[in-house]
Design a protein around this motif. Structure first.
Motif, PDB file in Angstrom:
ATOM      1  N   ARG A   1       0.848  -1.192   0.000  1.00 50.29           N
ATOM      2  CA  ARG A   1       0.000   0.000   0.000  1.00 50.29           C
ATOM      3  C   ARG A   1       0.886   1.246   0.000  1.00 50.29           C
ATOM      4  NH1 ARG A   1      -5.235  -0.046   3.939  1.00 50.29           N
ATOM      5  NH2 ARG A   1      -6.434  -1.705   2.926  1.00 50.29           N
ATOM      6  N   ARG A   2       0.307   2.347  -0.496  1.00 49.06           N
ATOM      7  CA  ARG A   2       1.055   3.602  -0.457  1.00 49.06           C
ATOM      8  C   ARG A   2       1.267   4.067   0.980  1.00 49.06           C
ATOM      9  NH1 ARG A   2      -1.628   7.255  -5.376  1.00 49.06           N
ATOM     10  NH2 ARG A   2      -0.981   5.871  -7.088  1.00 49.06           N
ATOM     11  N   ALA A   3       0.279   3.817   1.827  1.00 50.78           N
ATOM     12  CA  ALA A   3       0.389   4.207   3.232  1.00 50.78           C
ATOM     13  C   ALA A   3      -0.135   3.060   4.093  1.00 50.78           C
ATOM     14  CB  ALA A   3      -0.417   5.479   3.504  1.00 50.78           C
ATOM     15  N   GLY A   4       0.698   2.589   4.999  1.00 48.59           N
ATOM     16  CA  GLY A   4       0.274   1.545   5.921  1.00 48.59           C
ATOM     17  C   GLY A   4       0.428   0.159   5.343  1.00 48.59           C
ATOM     18  N   PRO A   5       0.197  -0.850   6.179  1.00 48.91           N
ATOM     19  CA  PRO A   5       0.380  -2.237   5.747  1.00 48.91           C
ATOM     20  C   PRO A   5      -0.807  -2.757   4.947  1.00 48.91           C
ATOM     21  CG  PRO A   5      -0.360  -2.168   8.015  1.00 48.91           C
ATOM     22  CD  PRO A   5      -0.174  -0.735   7.598  1.00 48.91           C
ATOM     23  N   VAL A   6      -0.569  -3.812   4.182  1.00 48.51           N
ATOM     24  CA  VAL A   6      -1.640  -4.604   3.592  1.00 48.51           C
ATOM     25  C   VAL A   6      -2.360  -5.330   4.732  1.00 48.51           C
ATOM     26  CG1 VAL A   6      -2.102  -6.649   2.176  1.00 48.51           C
ATOM     27  CG2 VAL A   6      -0.505  -4.898   1.379  1.00 48.51           C
ATOM     28  N   ARG A   7      -3.693  -5.395   4.656  1.00 48.85           N
ATOM     29  CA  ARG A   7      -4.457  -6.022   5.738  1.00 48.85           C
ATOM     30  C   ARG A   7      -5.279  -7.200   5.205  1.00 48.85           C
ATOM     31  NH1 ARG A   7      -5.172  -0.383   7.521  1.00 48.85           N
ATOM     32  NH2 ARG A   7      -3.850  -0.126   9.360  1.00 48.85           N
ATOM     33  N   ILE A   8      -5.273  -8.288   5.976  1.00 46.65           N
ATOM     34  CA  ILE A   8      -6.022  -9.499   5.649  1.00 46.65           C
ATOM     35  C   ILE A   8      -6.907  -9.830   6.840  1.00 46.65           C
ATOM     36  CG2 ILE A   8      -5.851 -11.957   5.088  1.00 46.65           C
ATOM     37  CD1 ILE A   8      -3.030 -11.295   3.957  1.00 46.65           C
TER      38      ILE A   8
END
Length: 290
Positions: free
Chosen positions: A112-119
């Motif tokens: 992501r441009r800002a922050g983590p990928v979330r699952i």
């Protein structure tokens, strides 16, 4: 769960922001309250586990299945591993899980441009899918994995698995939540999936819409549960075994007809003699469903 995770959460009643107050241990929430800035409801955090659901709404099959999972939490994962292939008559737990993990397409995730990928796994249970998530993720990707469940017993087993250093799962954020009212803002997760429980939900259509609401538009949402393969010869023994597994549901089948309006990219497939895998996407963010 860290206090810094609170902005990712929201009130399951009104979706306003939550404010943390309480005791912290090693920089993590231990016991206290998450207070809603909108409707002023306070939600309990106990032993590091936010409880973001309304107990009075856990009724019918939701209540029954939670009781079963709480009582049998220690036995659930061994039963799936050893008994499911036996009663199905073919395949293995690994081939079943690999089939639906393929539909999540974790390998295609980008930073992501800002922050983590979330699952998010809705109904995380004992966490049997967590090692597969770590296995399939691109190396070096900044990822947050979240697991929601209504069963305290299953979440306890999941926390035990997460703490096992041999598995190398890293930090996984766990919470008690109702799939019909997920405590997350719209479009919070790059992948959302659920395995093995939606047939017992009081309103599967609402849960499917909630999963779509919290998913990033265009991302795959994967749902797996029981359905007897119509191509198989339905012997009395096989029908009886399937009936025992699905006693809580009148007509166990893929809930394709209950997908939210506008759902596309639909793949409805049988991935084992007793299980379907339903994959769908929504092209835009969904609003509230009442």
């Amino acid at each position: 769960m860290r206090p810094s995770d609170v902005p990712v959460l929201c009130c399951p009643d009104c979706r306003a922001a939550l404010v943390w107050s309480g005791r912290e241990v090693a920089g993590r929430m231990d016991a206290g309250l998450l207070s809603c800035a909108g409707c002023r409801t306070s939600w309990i955090v106990s032993e590091g586990l936010p409880r973001l659901f309304r107990e009075e709404r856990v009724t019918g099959t939701d209540w029954l299945m939670r009781l079963i999972y709480d009582v049998g939490a220690r036995l659930h994962d061994p039963a799936v591993h050893y008994l499911l292939p036996l009663v199905e008559g073919e395949g293995s737990e690994a081939t079943l899980r690999d089939a639906y993990m393929r539909r999540l397409d974790l390998a295609s995730l980008k930073p992501r441009r800002a922050g983590p990928v979330r699952i998010l796994e809705v109904g995380v249970g004992g966490g049997a899918n967590l090692p597969l998530i770590r296995r399939d993720l691109p190396p070096g990707l900044d990822v947050e994995v979240w697991g929601a469940d209504l069963s305290a017993g299953m979440l306890s087993e999941c926390a035990r698995r997460v703490r096992d250093p041999r598995l190398g799962l890293g930090e996984v954020r766990l919470l008690m939540a109702d799939a019909h009212a997920l405590p997350f803002p719209d479009a919070s997760f790059d992948r959302v999936f659920h395995v093995g429980g939606i047939g017992g939900f009081r309103d599967p259509g609402r849960a499917l819409a909630e999963m779509a609401r919290v998913a990033v538009p265009g991302s795959p949402i994967v749902v797996v549960d029981e359905q007897l393969d119509p191509k198989l010869r339905r012997s009395p023994v096989r029908r009886a075994l399937f009936g025992l597994m699905t006693f809580y549901e009148r007509d166990p089948h893929s809930p394709r007809e209950k997908l939210p309006q506008g759902a596309g990219g639909i793949i409805d497939e049988q991935i084992s003699p007793f299980c379907y895998c339903l994959t769908y996407k929504v092209p835009r963010a969904l609003g509230p469903r009442h």
